[in-house]
Write an enzyme that holds these catalytic residues in place. Structure first.
Site, PDB file in Angstrom:
ATOM      1  N   GLY A   1       0.815  -1.208   0.000  1.00 30.83           N
ATOM      2  CA  GLY A   1       0.000   0.000   0.000  1.00 30.83           C
ATOM      3  C   GLY A   1       0.848   1.257   0.000  1.00 30.83           C
ATOM      4  O   GLY A   1       2.081   1.207  -0.030  1.00 30.83           O
TER       5      GLY A   1
ATOM      6  N   ASN B   1      -2.996  -8.230  -0.167  1.00 26.26           N
ATOM      7  CA  ASN B   1      -3.942  -8.905  -1.070  1.00 26.26           C
ATOM      8  C   ASN B   1      -4.256  -8.065  -2.304  1.00 26.26           C
ATOM      9  O   ASN B   1      -5.064  -8.453  -3.136  1.00 26.26           O
ATOM     10  CB  ASN B   1      -5.239  -9.253  -0.325  1.00 26.26           C
ATOM     11  CG  ASN B   1      -6.039  -8.018   0.081  1.00 26.26           C
ATOM     12  OD1 ASN B   1      -5.597  -6.881  -0.084  1.00 26.26           O
ATOM     13  ND2 ASN B   1      -7.223  -8.246   0.628  1.00 26.26           N
TER      14      ASN B   1
ATOM     15  N   PHE C   1      -5.953  -5.362  -2.661  1.00 27.74           N
ATOM     16  CA  PHE C   1      -7.267  -4.719  -2.780  1.00 27.74           C
ATOM     17  C   PHE C   1      -7.085  -3.226  -3.025  1.00 27.74           C
ATOM     18  O   PHE C   1      -7.711  -2.645  -3.912  1.00 27.74           O
ATOM     19  CB  PHE C   1      -8.109  -4.969  -1.527  1.00 27.74           C
ATOM     20  CG  PHE C   1      -9.423  -4.233  -1.534  1.00 27.74           C
ATOM     21  CD1 PHE C   1     -10.360  -4.469  -2.539  1.00 27.74           C
ATOM     22  CD2 PHE C   1      -9.726  -3.283  -0.571  1.00 27.74           C
ATOM     23  CE1 PHE C   1     -11.570  -3.780  -2.568  1.00 27.74           C
ATOM     24  CE2 PHE C   1     -10.921  -2.596  -0.583  1.00 27.74           C
ATOM     25  CZ  PHE C   1     -11.849  -2.847  -1.582  1.00 27.74           C
TER      26      PHE C   1
ATOM     27  N   ASP D   1      -4.422 -12.461   2.382  1.00 25.86           N
ATOM     28  CA  ASP D   1      -5.368 -11.623   3.102  1.00 25.86           C
ATOM     29  C   ASP D   1      -5.170 -11.852   4.601  1.00 25.86           C
ATOM     30  O   ASP D   1      -5.046 -12.994   5.047  1.00 25.86           O
ATOM     31  CB  ASP D   1      -6.791 -12.016   2.688  1.00 25.86           C
ATOM     32  CG  ASP D   1      -7.824 -10.988   3.072  1.00 25.86           C
ATOM     33  OD1 ASP D   1      -7.899 -10.664   4.271  1.00 25.86           O
ATOM     34  OD2 ASP D   1      -8.552 -10.513   2.183  1.00 25.86           O
TER      35      ASP D   1
ATOM     36  N   LYS E   1     -13.884  -6.886   8.813  1.00 25.82           N
ATOM     37  CA  LYS E   1     -13.150  -8.145   8.973  1.00 25.82           C
ATOM     38  C   LYS E   1     -11.642  -7.910   8.935  1.00 25.82           C
ATOM     39  O   LYS E   1     -10.887  -8.490   9.717  1.00 25.82           O
ATOM     40  CB  LYS E   1     -13.552  -9.138   7.883  1.00 25.82           C
ATOM     41  CG  LYS E   1     -14.926  -9.760   8.067  1.00 25.82           C
ATOM     42  CD  LYS E   1     -15.208 -10.761   6.956  1.00 25.82           C
ATOM     43  CE  LYS E   1     -16.524 -11.487   7.167  1.00 25.82           C
ATOM     44  NZ  LYS E   1     -16.803 -12.460   6.072  1.00 25.82           N
ATOM     45  N   THR E   2     -11.207  -7.061   8.009  1.00 27.64           N
ATOM     46  CA  THR E   2      -9.769  -6.788   7.896  1.00 27.64           C
ATOM     47  C   THR E   2      -9.250  -6.133   9.165  1.00 27.64           C
ATOM     48  O   THR E   2      -8.179  -6.491   9.666  1.00 27.64           O
ATOM     49  CB  THR E   2      -9.485  -5.887   6.679  1.00 27.64           C
ATOM     50  OG1 THR E   2      -9.965  -6.536   5.492  1.00 27.64           O
ATOM     51  CG2 THR E   2      -7.994  -5.620   6.527  1.00 27.64           C
TER      52      THR E   2
ATOM     53  N   ASN F   1      -5.538 -12.183  13.935  1.00 25.33           N
ATOM     54  CA  ASN F   1      -4.577 -13.103  13.303  1.00 25.33           C
ATOM     55  C   ASN F   1      -3.139 -12.627  13.460  1.00 25.33           C
ATOM     56  O   ASN F   1      -2.223 -13.425  13.677  1.00 25.33           O
ATOM     57  CB  ASN F   1      -4.928 -13.287  11.826  1.00 25.33           C
ATOM     58  CG  ASN F   1      -6.166 -14.132  11.621  1.00 25.33           C
ATOM     59  OD1 ASN F   1      -6.465 -15.012  12.427  1.00 25.33           O
ATOM     60  ND2 ASN F   1      -6.896 -13.872  10.546  1.00 25.33           N
TER      61      ASN F   1
ATOM     62  N   TYR G   1     -15.042   1.551   9.113  1.00 19.42           N
ATOM     63  CA  TYR G   1     -13.625   1.872   9.311  1.00 19.42           C
ATOM     64  C   TYR G   1     -13.380   2.407  10.718  1.00 19.42           C
ATOM     65  O   TYR G   1     -12.511   1.910  11.439  1.00 19.42           O
ATOM     66  CB  TYR G   1     -13.174   2.892   8.272  1.00 19.42           C
ATOM     67  CG  TYR G   1     -11.695   3.204   8.294  1.00 19.42           C
ATOM     68  CD1 TYR G   1     -10.752   2.228   7.999  1.00 19.42           C
ATOM     69  CD2 TYR G   1     -11.240   4.484   8.605  1.00 19.42           C
ATOM     70  CE1 TYR G   1      -9.391   2.518   8.017  1.00 19.42           C
ATOM     71  CE2 TYR G   1      -9.884   4.784   8.613  1.00 19.42           C
ATOM     72  CZ  TYR G   1      -8.970   3.798   8.326  1.00 19.42           C
ATOM     73  OH  TYR G   1      -7.622   4.081   8.342  1.00 19.42           O
TER      74      TYR G   1
ATOM     75  N   ARG H   1      -8.958  10.396  -1.499  1.00 22.54           N
ATOM     76  CA  ARG H   1      -8.441  11.264  -0.440  1.00 22.54           C
ATOM     77  C   ARG H   1      -8.253  12.674  -0.994  1.00 22.54           C
ATOM     78  O   ARG H   1      -8.003  12.868  -2.180  1.00 22.54           O
ATOM     79  CB  ARG H   1      -7.127  10.731   0.108  1.00 22.54           C
ATOM     80  CG  ARG H   1      -7.244   9.342   0.684  1.00 22.54           C
ATOM     81  CD  ARG H   1      -5.953   8.916   1.344  1.00 22.54           C
ATOM     82  NE  ARG H   1      -5.847   7.474   1.433  1.00 22.54           N
ATOM     83  CZ  ARG H   1      -4.939   6.835   2.160  1.00 22.54           C
ATOM     84  NH1 ARG H   1      -4.051   7.512   2.852  1.00 22.54           N
ATOM     85  NH2 ARG H   1      -4.911   5.521   2.191  1.00 22.54           N
TER      86      ARG H   1
END
Length: 313
Positions: free
Chosen positions: A13, A35, A37, A59, A92-93, A100, A146, A187
């Site tokens: 990222g 991942n 995304f 992920d 979830k992320t 995790n 978020y 942004r």
């Protein structure tokens, strides 16, 4: 300095790619997990020339199995256009990803830094925001996936610390900008620069009087690495950002001037729960990290405009 093997989740990222480069330049081995995304292989493919660098497509919502000394947890879409695209995936992320990462860190006994966000403060009722402020967050709004996901992730990190004594570090990142930003991430800095360079109208939401602070990415990365290297027991959270405050209208005018653009300003309704003011109190970062930003907005915008000129060409 001892060579460490370091995992960076979200390493492809915008911020993650700069962090990977910094750690590699320091001589460490880096595992970049993403991942794709919102991250991009283009951000990190140039780092493959470092012998200690590897890229793993995965992920964070799935268990991770690596042998590392430290973990930087940056994985999560961070701009409204991306995190609202699939809000359940965003939650979830933030939450499962944090669990995790912590499971792996506990198994390895690895130090772990979690990248939280100024969004945990919501639309703040105090200004500037200090780390002991609990925030003013709408739990059921369009930004909640978020905001609340990141708040819950902080809870998981602190509960793990209290339960197991794991060496954690938590930072709260305020508006950051610079090269490797996605041109369509929604942004405000990237939006304004892309629109200006394309000669399109510059879209301002609201009256443009709402304020933000803008931290250049190199300054943020220096603070993150410094925070990771602090003594055990200092866990944060710590605000990281630039305390200089600008209105959105001032930002638009600076972008127009520096890009030599003739774009016009157009005004649109303010989105739901969009904060009116956002500026960090960085007293704690100055005290504990000996850190404060060095790059002012005009200098940082020049670097960022040059980057977007190259990729848009």
């Amino acid at each position: 300095m001892s060579v460490k093997r370091i995992l960076v989740t979200g390493g492809a990222g915008f911020i993650g790619s700069h962090l990977c480069k910094k750690l590699l330049k320091q001589g460490h081995e880096v595992v970049c997990l993403d991942n794709y995304f919102t991250g991009s292989k283009a951000n990190v493919v140039g780092l493959l020339s470092y012998p200690g660098f590897e890229i793993v497509r995965q992920d964070t919502t799935y268990p991770m199995h690596f042998e590392v000394d430290e973990i930087y947890n940056l994985a999560c879409p961070a701009s409204p256009v991306h995190y609202q695209h699939n809000p359940i995936k965003t939650i979830k992320t933030s939450v499962l990803g944090a669990i995790n990462v912590l499971d792996l860190a506990c198994y390895l006994g690895a130090k772990v830094l979690h990248a939280s966000t100024s969004e945990v403060y919501g639309d703040p009722c105090i200004h500037p925001q200090t780390e002991d402020y609990w925030g003013n967050v709408n739990p059921i709004g369009s930004r909640s996936c978020y905001d609340e996901g990141k708040r819950c992730a902080e809870t998981v990190f602190f509960d793990t610390y209290r339960q197991s004594g794991l060496d954690i570090k938590v930072i709260r990142i305020f508006n950051t900008y610079g090269p490797n930003m996605h041109p369509n991430d929604g942004r405000v800095v990237s939006n304004f620069i892309v629109q200006a360079l394309r000669g399109e109208d510059i879209t301002i939401y609201g009256d443009g009087k709402q304020t933000r602070s803008f931290c250049y990415v190199d300054d943020l990365i220096d603070a993150m690495v410094t925070m990771m290297n602090t003594e055990q027991g200092f866990i944060g959270p710590v605000n990281l950002g630039n305390s200089a405050e600008f209105t959105i209208l001032e930002l638009a005018e600076k972008v127009l001037s520096l890009s030599c653009s003739r774009s016009k300003l157009v005004f649109r309704p303010l989105p739901q729960d969009d904060p009116k003011q956002r500026r960090p109190d960085i007293t704690l970062a100055k005290l504990k990290l000996g850190w404060e930003p060095l790059v002012d907005l005009e200098e940082g915008l020049k670097y960022t405009i040059d980057y977007f000129r190259r990729i848009l060409a």
